[in-house]
Enzyme design. Structure first.
Site, PDB file in Angstrom:
ATOM      1  N   HIS A 176       3.681  -2.271   3.146  1.00 24.11           N
ATOM      2  CA  HIS A 176       3.728  -0.916   2.582  1.00 24.11           C
ATOM      3  C   HIS A 176       5.078  -0.701   1.907  1.00 24.11           C
ATOM      4  O   HIS A 176       6.126  -0.895   2.543  1.00 24.11           O
ATOM      5  CB  HIS A 176       3.532   0.137   3.679  1.00 24.11           C
ATOM      6  N   ASP A 227       0.816  -1.212   0.000  1.00 23.19           N
ATOM      7  CA  ASP A 227       0.000   0.000   0.000  1.00 23.19           C
ATOM      8  C   ASP A 227       0.852   1.265   0.000  1.00 23.19           C
ATOM      9  O   ASP A 227       2.015   1.260   0.417  1.00 23.19           O
ATOM     10  CB  ASP A 227      -0.890   0.039   1.246  1.00 23.19           C
TER      11      ASP A 227
END
Length: 477
Positions: A443, A301
């Site tokens: 992430h 992400d």
């Protein structure tokens, strides 16, 4: 407190039918009071393509704590070190205040949210302008504030917004602002005069000044600065002819580069190396049958980020692994080359909103704007419109579902890599807890998360796992 409940794997990965919402594109809105014929949307600020800024890095950070949700992003442009330092200081101070409020109110019913996004106002010749917009649900009123930051490459110095106005012209400039503001709904002579009485506060009050595409000067006041809070934000726009005599020498250069931008930006940086972008091309469609072998979907992400995403793509290629990237639109705009590299290598590119707000706090039109704008940026980079989206913080409700045709994807294994910046710990979390058909949340904006990936790939490959995209996992379960 809103609790984030992970859906069971089959429900999570099952195809969800979503109804498109007929909504106009609108960002998180504020009220901008203006005189008739002088609307806040007239003479817009000229768009800047951040992908043309050599060596640009977007400094991102975020949490996945839905009760104390925050996401920040601001640009780091080679040469503008002092300006980057000023933004960094402001962002860190505001975030620290927000997190302190969160910590002291752990039982808030709806949780809190803090978001800082950025917009380039001009990036041309020897001048740079950036607006940071802060949304803070713990602040008074609507919690929305804006501030512009300026860099003078010729002088090698950071400038405040008020530096656009010449020292000898500030009295005339302030008098004109007061004249424009008086009589507007929500203001009166006393409130306007009081706002400008203390000249030492002018830099703070006049902290959002920018030029329109035709060279006019636009000044925006946050809610409550020059009128009653219920009046909302106020915008005053002066024509180019009116504003030009007030400008400093720096202001005139900014105005010129806004109206007639140069083809390049040169702020005097010693070097602006362009990070290498992986060029691997996928050999074809993935024929992994997840009914027969153990599969796992790694998802990343908040990117793309330079150079972290490029490093990650190199790791994935070494193991012939594919992943799904849920990208933030303002980062896609800055680094479309990295998004193209993701897709070219056989990875899936999904939508993670434009600037990472909690979508459940927005109107249907605002949700559509966040997702549509990001999908357009992804398509411009890859030639393909995404089909999946991950709602920031995993926050989703019926309003969000109805506002888009994209299919939502949450996760089954949260590494909490944003909370624990330790590559060994992140890798161990995945290796020790992963199960067949898991969707793993990571992430690619965090160097420690990227550094954990080789150990994850090496260990799980040896255990017989295959790394596939979310859509592939869905279609072969």
């Amino acid at each position: 407190m809103r609790t984030h409940v992970l859906l069971p794997s089959l429900l999570l990965l099952g195809s969800l039918s979503l109804t498109a919402a007929c909504a106009s594109e609108a960002s998180r809105a504020t009220t901008a009071k203006a005189r008739p014929g002088s609307s806040a949307t007239a003479s817009p600020v000229r768009a800047v393509d951040p992908s043309k800024i050599k060596g640009l890095r977007i400094v991102n950070d975020s949490s996945e704590n839905s009760s104390c949700a925050w996401a920040t992003g601001y640009p780091d442009v080679p040469g503008a070190t002092a300006m980057t330092a000023a933004m960094k200081k402001d962002v860190e101070q505001r975030l620290a205040t927000f997190r302190s409020t969160c910590d002291s109110n752990p039982t808030a019913a709806d949780g809190f949210e803090f978001n800082i996004s950025h917009q380039f106002l001009v990036a041309s010749g020897d001048v740079l302008g950036v607006r940071l917009t802060t949304q803070d649900s713990t602040a008074a009123g609507d919690g929305l504030t804006r501030r512009t930051y300026w860099y003078d490459g010729k002088a090698g110095a950071y400038r405040t917004a008020l530096a656009l106005i010449g020292d000898g012209s500030r009295d005339a400039f302030v008098a004109a602002l007061k004249s424009e503001l008086k009589g507007r709904e929500g203001t009166d002579a006393d409130t306007v005069n009081e706002a400008f009485t203390d000249r030492s506060r002018l830099v703070g009050i006049l902290d959002d000044i920018a030029f329109t595409a035709d060279g006019g000067l636009r000044v925006t006041f946050d809610r409550g600065e020059v009128g009653v809070p219920a009046g909302g934000a106020y915008v005053v726009t002066f024509s180019r002819a009116t504003a030009t005599p007030w400008l400093s020498a720096f202001g005139r250069r900014v105005q010129h580069q806004t109206v007639q931008p140069s083809r390049s930006l040169d702020l005097g940086a010693a070097a602006t190396p362009t990070p290498a972008v992986p060029t691997r091309t996928a050999s074809g469609d993935d024929d992994t049958d997840c009914k027969k072998v153990r599969c796992v979907a790694l998802t990343f992400d908040d990117g793309p980020a330079a150079p972290e995403t490029a490093t990650l793509l190199t790791y994935l290629a070494q193991y012939n692994a594919r992943a799904t990237f849920f990208t933030v639109g303002q980062n896609v705009a800055a680094h479309p080359d990295l998004v193209r590299a993701e897709a070219r290598a056989g990875n899936e590119v999904g939508n993670h909103s434009w600037n990472h707000p909690d979508l459940t706090r927005l109107t249907p039109a605002q949700v559509a704007y966040q997702l549509n704008r990001t999908s357009a940026a992804i398509k411009a980079a890859t030639g393909k419109t995404p089909t999946l989206f991950r709602p920031p913080y995993g926050a989703i409700n019926s309003t969000v579902r109805r506002a888009t045709t994209l299919s939502p994807v949450l996760w089954t294994l949260d590494t909490e890599d944003w909370k624990y910046p330790d590559a060994a710990k992140i890798a161990a979390t995945v290796v020790d807890k992963v199960k067949r058909n898991d969707v793993v949340l990571l992430h690619d904006i965090h160097p420690t998360s990227v550094a954990a990936v080789p150990q994850i790939l090496r260990t799980l490959t040896a255990d017989g796992y295959h790394f596939v995209t979310v859509s592939h996992l869905r279609s072969t379960m």
